[in-house]
Design a protein around this motif. Sequence first.
Motif, PDB file in Angstrom:
ATOM      1  N   ILE A   1      40.296  26.989  -3.223  1.00 38.28           N
ATOM      2  CA  ILE A   1      38.877  26.958  -3.559  1.00 38.28           C
ATOM      3  C   ILE A   1      38.199  27.962  -2.652  1.00 38.28           C
TER       4      ILE A   1
ATOM      5  N   HIS B   1      27.544  23.045   1.195  1.00 37.10           N
ATOM      6  CA  HIS B   1      28.598  22.188   0.656  1.00 37.10           C
ATOM      7  C   HIS B   1      28.186  21.500  -0.629  1.00 37.10           C
TER       8      HIS B   1
ATOM      9  N   TYR C   1      30.925  23.132  -7.843  1.00 44.81           N
ATOM     10  CA  TYR C   1      32.302  23.609  -7.986  1.00 44.81           C
ATOM     11  C   TYR C   1      32.439  24.183  -9.392  1.00 44.81           C
TER      12      TYR C   1
ATOM     13  N   VAL D   1      43.140  10.647 -10.900  1.00 44.45           N
ATOM     14  CA  VAL D   1      42.936  10.640  -9.447  1.00 44.45           C
ATOM     15  C   VAL D   1      42.874   9.202  -8.933  1.00 44.45           C
ATOM     16  N   GLU D   2      42.260   8.327  -9.697  1.00 42.42           N
ATOM     17  CA  GLU D   2      42.247   6.906  -9.317  1.00 42.42           C
ATOM     18  C   GLU D   2      43.656   6.354  -9.161  1.00 42.42           C
TER      19      GLU D   2
ATOM     20  N   VAL E   1      44.458  15.983  -7.834  1.00 41.01           N
ATOM     21  CA  VAL E   1      43.457  16.592  -8.707  1.00 41.01           C
ATOM     22  C   VAL E   1      43.954  17.946  -9.234  1.00 41.01           C
TER      23      VAL E   1
ATOM     24  N   ASN F   1      31.349  17.693  -7.643  1.00 39.25           N
ATOM     25  CA  ASN F   1      32.478  17.752  -6.719  1.00 39.25           C
ATOM     26  C   ASN F   1      33.715  17.331  -7.496  1.00 39.25           C
ATOM     27  N   LEU F   2      34.886  17.473  -6.856  1.00 39.86           N
ATOM     28  CA  LEU F   2      36.137  17.258  -7.590  1.00 39.86           C
ATOM     29  C   LEU F   2      36.563  15.795  -7.639  1.00 39.86           C
ATOM     30  N   ARG F   3      35.793  14.910  -7.015  1.00 38.16           N
ATOM     31  CA  ARG F   3      36.105  13.487  -7.115  1.00 38.16           C
ATOM     32  C   ARG F   3      35.240  12.837  -8.197  1.00 38.16           C
TER      33      ARG F   3
ATOM     34  N   ASP G   1      33.408  19.286   6.818  1.00 40.48           N
ATOM     35  CA  ASP G   1      33.333  20.204   5.687  1.00 40.48           C
ATOM     36  C   ASP G   1      34.008  21.537   6.019  1.00 40.48           C
ATOM     37  N   ALA G   2      33.759  22.021   7.230  1.00 44.88           N
ATOM     38  CA  ALA G   2      34.327  23.325   7.598  1.00 44.88           C
ATOM     39  C   ALA G   2      35.844  23.265   7.714  1.00 44.88           C
TER      40      ALA G   2
ATOM     41  N   ARG H   1      37.433  10.066   0.823  1.00 46.13           N
ATOM     42  CA  ARG H   1      36.731  10.332  -0.446  1.00 46.13           C
ATOM     43  C   ARG H   1      36.173  11.752  -0.457  1.00 46.13           C
TER      44      ARG H   1
ATOM     45  N   VAL I   1      38.697  14.448  -1.130  1.00 49.37           N
ATOM     46  CA  VAL I   1      39.059  14.541  -2.553  1.00 49.37           C
ATOM     47  C   VAL I   1      37.944  15.244  -3.327  1.00 49.37           C
ATOM     48  N   GLU I   2      36.703  14.967  -2.959  1.00 49.85           N
ATOM     49  CA  GLU I   2      35.580  15.679  -3.598  1.00 49.85           C
ATOM     50  C   GLU I   2      35.714  17.187  -3.423  1.00 49.85           C
ATOM     51  N   ARG I   3      36.230  17.591  -2.256  1.00 46.35           N
ATOM     52  CA  ARG I   3      36.322  19.017  -1.941  1.00 46.35           C
ATOM     53  C   ARG I   3      37.635  19.639  -2.410  1.00 46.35           C
ATOM     54  N   GLY I   4      38.428  18.867  -3.160  1.00 48.35           N
ATOM     55  CA  GLY I   4      39.643  19.437  -3.728  1.00 48.35           C
ATOM     56  C   GLY I   4      40.885  19.252  -2.885  1.00 48.35           C
TER      57      GLY I   4
ATOM     58  N   VAL J   1      44.795  13.718  -2.541  1.00 46.93           N
ATOM     59  CA  VAL J   1      44.660  12.401  -1.918  1.00 46.93           C
ATOM     60  C   VAL J   1      45.851  12.109  -1.006  1.00 46.93           C
ATOM     61  N   TRP J   2      47.022  12.664  -1.332  1.00 44.48           N
ATOM     62  CA  TRP J   2      48.188  12.428  -0.466  1.00 44.48           C
ATOM     63  C   TRP J   2      47.996  13.095   0.891  1.00 44.48           C
TER      64      TRP J   2
ATOM     65  N   ASN K   1      41.154   1.584  -6.358  1.00 42.71           N
ATOM     66  CA  ASN K   1      41.933   2.709  -6.872  1.00 42.71           C
ATOM     67  C   ASN K   1      41.826   3.838  -5.869  1.00 42.71           C
ATOM     68  N   LEU K   2      42.590   4.910  -6.078  1.00 40.23           N
ATOM     69  CA  LEU K   2      42.676   5.960  -5.060  1.00 40.23           C
ATOM     70  C   LEU K   2      41.559   6.992  -5.173  1.00 40.23           C
ATOM     71  N   ARG K   3      40.679   6.852  -6.164  1.00 42.97           N
ATOM     72  CA  ARG K   3      39.535   7.760  -6.250  1.00 42.97           C
ATOM     73  C   ARG K   3      38.303   7.086  -5.631  1.00 42.97           C
ATOM     74  N   ASP K   4      38.004   5.879  -6.067  1.00 42.96           N
ATOM     75  CA  ASP K   4      36.826   5.191  -5.522  1.00 42.96           C
ATOM     76  C   ASP K   4      37.107   4.655  -4.124  1.00 42.96           C
TER      77      ASP K   4
END
Lengths: 551, 551
Positions: A25, A48, A52, A275-276, A281, A316-318, B237-238, B272, B275-278, B281-282, B316-319
């Motif tokens: 990204i 931020h 995206y 993703v859940e 992603v 965002n990607l989530r 974020d950075a 979370r 994941v929003e930033r790409g 999750v692993w 779940n793994l997203r929320d």
Amino acid sequence: MTDSHTLPPRQLFAGHLVDIEHRRIFDAEITVSGDTITDIRPTDPLPHDAPYLLPGFTDAHIHIESSMMTPCNFARVAVRHGVVNAVCDPHEITNVLGVKGIDFMIDNARHSRFNFYFGLPSCVPSSSLETAGAAIDAAQTRELIRRDDLHFLAEMMNYPGVLFNDSEVMGKIAAAREAGKPVDGHAPGVMGEELQRYAAAGISTDHECSTPEEARQRIACGMKVIVREGSAARNFDALCPIIGESPHEVMLCSDDKHPDDLLRGHIDALVRRGVERGIGVWEMLQAACTTPQQHYRLPSSLLRKGDRATFIAVDNLRDLNITTTVIDGCVVYTREQGVIEQALTPGTPSTECPNHFEARPITEADLSTPLTDGRVKVIVAFDGELYTRCEELPVERLTSPEIQKIMVYNRYGNGRPQVGFIKGFHLSHGAIGATIAHDSHNIVAIGASDSDMVAMVNALIAARGGVGVTSEGRAEVLPLPIAGLMSQESAEEIARRYGRLDALAKQLGCTMQSPFITMAFMALPVIPELKITDKGLVDVLKFDFTELVSR
Amino acid sequence: MTDSHTLPPRQLFAGHLVDIEHRRIFDAEITVSGDTITDIRPTDPLPHDAPYLLPGFTDAHIHIESSMMTPCNFARVAVRHGVVNAVCDPHEITNVLGVKGIDFMIDNARHSRFNFYFGLPSCVPSSSLETAGAAIDAAQTRELIRRDDLHFLAEMMNYPGVLFNDSEVMGKIAAAREAGKPVDGHAPGVMGEELQRYAAAGISTDHECSTPEEARQRIACGMKVIVREGSAARNFDALCPIIGESPHEVMLCSDDKHPDDLLRGHIDALVRRGVERGIGVWEMLQAACTTPQQHYRLPSSLLRKGDRATFIAVDNLRDLNITTTVIDGCVVYTREQGVIEQALTPGTPSTECPNHFEARPITEADLSTPLTDGRVKVIVAFDGELYTRCEELPVERLTSPEIQKIMVYNRYGNGRPQVGFIKGFHLSHGAIGATIAHDSHNIVAIGASDSDMVAMVNALIAARGGVGVTSEGRAEVLPLPIAGLMSQESAEEIARRYGRLDALAKQLGCTMQSPFITMAFMALPVIPELKITDKGLVDVLKFDFTELVSR
């Protein structure tokens, strides 16, 4: 697909650019000239909360007809969910109207900027056990598949024909391959050596898998798996792991999706759901964006210089909330403004409603079943399933409140309704009916009284197609004047009226979660065990007609 | 950390088990006997809405004192966010109380089932330019680091001491290494050859990175990077891309986090956000769960047979909504019941409030600055930054409304307030004050009038520590009777009162987003450029005192 319209000369879009190929990204500014990305320039770090930017989503297999909407209206919903491409099989309307149906869909789609990629239906009709409105043989296929606006041979569901080397079937496949166009498959449950032969025939996808093992075998054979999550068949949860394992061999599709479901979510919802469930992603985006573009050789829209300027912006990607959808350089949707009508639908599609509807009204005499003795074969339907079982019951048991009449009536010409008995719908009074009945779309009705069934069928005939509920002789119909399958109304309006009919059916006592979907498959003679068509009761396991009464 | 309490004999937990090491998810039933996982058995497929079971999160570097809560109360918030381990540096309380401060923290933590892993502070005091409440030298370090309840040498922030081979500093590091315990770092901006020497000294982490390049250099030197997102410093974020690149070398921490922030989210919120930033999750789970357990050699809690039964369930793994938190075999939190008090805090921690507070009340005469001519050095503070600039202004400009007095007053003994001038807070009237002032925690106050400053300081002295606001002579104080840093109150109560003080400060005209946080760093003489301590004005770039007035 769109005619040329005036495009804004040059636009800039800035955001966190999601490069799926390299899984990175970076902050960038995209220059769009006309319908093309002419430059991508890395920028200083953006805030931020900048959007995206990512390629739009592709629905890799859909029968638009099942949405009951025209392509233009379908697009108005899809773009809100970031879907920009749909790989479409006009199988339903073609079974009603033949090539005229294909042309209607393509012509309507041409007025939308949304990217529809149509294929040529391979199974018109689906079987000889029912009367369809049209037929396309191998010779016609050879002609039609050369058309520039038909991009693949769709859903070869006659897999026995492939395995037994049927000359008509093999001729259609050969025609597509000679034209350099991919052939889509449909082979539920086919495994092992038979699957290898099915794949070796040149069939490169399957969207009918329901287990990971089925999917893995197909991928091992070089096929791609299209994971389906529609209104009727839902395979996403079961096949989730396959997306993580083989994102380059997997695509996502909805196959058949009703307007209410489409309004709730489309391919975007599947990416979130993956993703859940722990799928990365990047793997989800590969399957949702990249693999279908590559497999179907769609005009490249992967956010690279020189690509089509077709992409989306998300928060965002989530959360993946779609904030902007751009197709061919035009902003067609923003979260603030909603669908931008003049950008998405620059043309004015015809309001014509092509149809094929010859059936004449019926009377109660047409539904009479003067049975006196013997055991009667009853179709046993199950909630959420397309298959049925056959149960043989003594004639006197037919008056039981758990059994209703079912009727299928050829809508394309003369004939008489075929009448059978069905268990599982639990109508205590009234009737339900529709002219959506896979795959020939004759008139189907289920009812607790002959008079309500007659009222239902005649109301559908008067509307020249639709979905309806009748109670105490009064019929309410959602008219579907386009081929008896689709309406010119919006998604919201169709969803509202369909939702009302669904509620009415349940007021009749119906216990099916989706009564009209389940009913629509009671006439499909390719899924076991006992079905009924306009030609009669079918023992699917024998692939032949059977008598209503066992002697 | 917990005394032995009666544990339930044998429990079963079923769900989608998240195996981070092998990046797979499988349906399983976990058998817990006492505090240990004694069996894990794959099950038939569970419903898709079954919980996901995963190891709990670890905050890899935190000064609990900054939450203003006791360890037991901190744990009551952390477990709601699925945090089960905290790697703690009791640096603040030790600078006030010495070893007695460490012992207070460990003793309080012992009454909670939450896993606190304490380290021995390495920098007590932080510098010779201010008066701290205690000192721990290399010889004492050699003794203390052998204690079983001190697991690492914490935050070696005297990086010049490391680079110049200071014998005290190197003695402390050597003691830790001989005891087989890791040494945490703190080296903002140190790069290249100097960084290599810092790492080669045996320092294995840094949580002060603010750019990806800093982080990459540390990883190349064999160090681990702890990505920090606290109430003051926010680097997440950075540094996000680094988590994706090197999840095995990255951990997550909050460093300093206020109760209101902790109530909103903790390590769970960072997973979370990643994941929003790409970020996959692993990778996020590796950094949030596995890497810190391995680096700090915490008792293994990675959901394997034989591991401690410490884990969480999420929807779940997203929320990532935490539905259950289990520590050492005890359910300490569920979404329905909230914190299960008797399970989480089986003991009764002491309500004792150890302190070190000798300062006597002041009068307006103590703040008088009889300046007549010359140019005065003014501290220029910036919103959200810990550094300051020095601006020299003519004496007559000091009456400008943008300039206020700042005062630091030794709380540990006799002395007189040191007075300077500051720009950036924009108080139009009243004063703000606190006994949280890094790193020696003397009394700091900023005010628009001497009388309000006096009232503020004397109110803080009367409370034996706290945070406060004074307006028109009336002081409101959040008392922090534990070392002048912490309260026995709950997170909600502290957050409520702290929020009120924050609002009051803004009513005085203060334009800083977090006035107390920014003020707390005005007395820290290791971050440039001009600061003030209880000993006088400090030119940080020269690491020496400087005169208020340039002659």
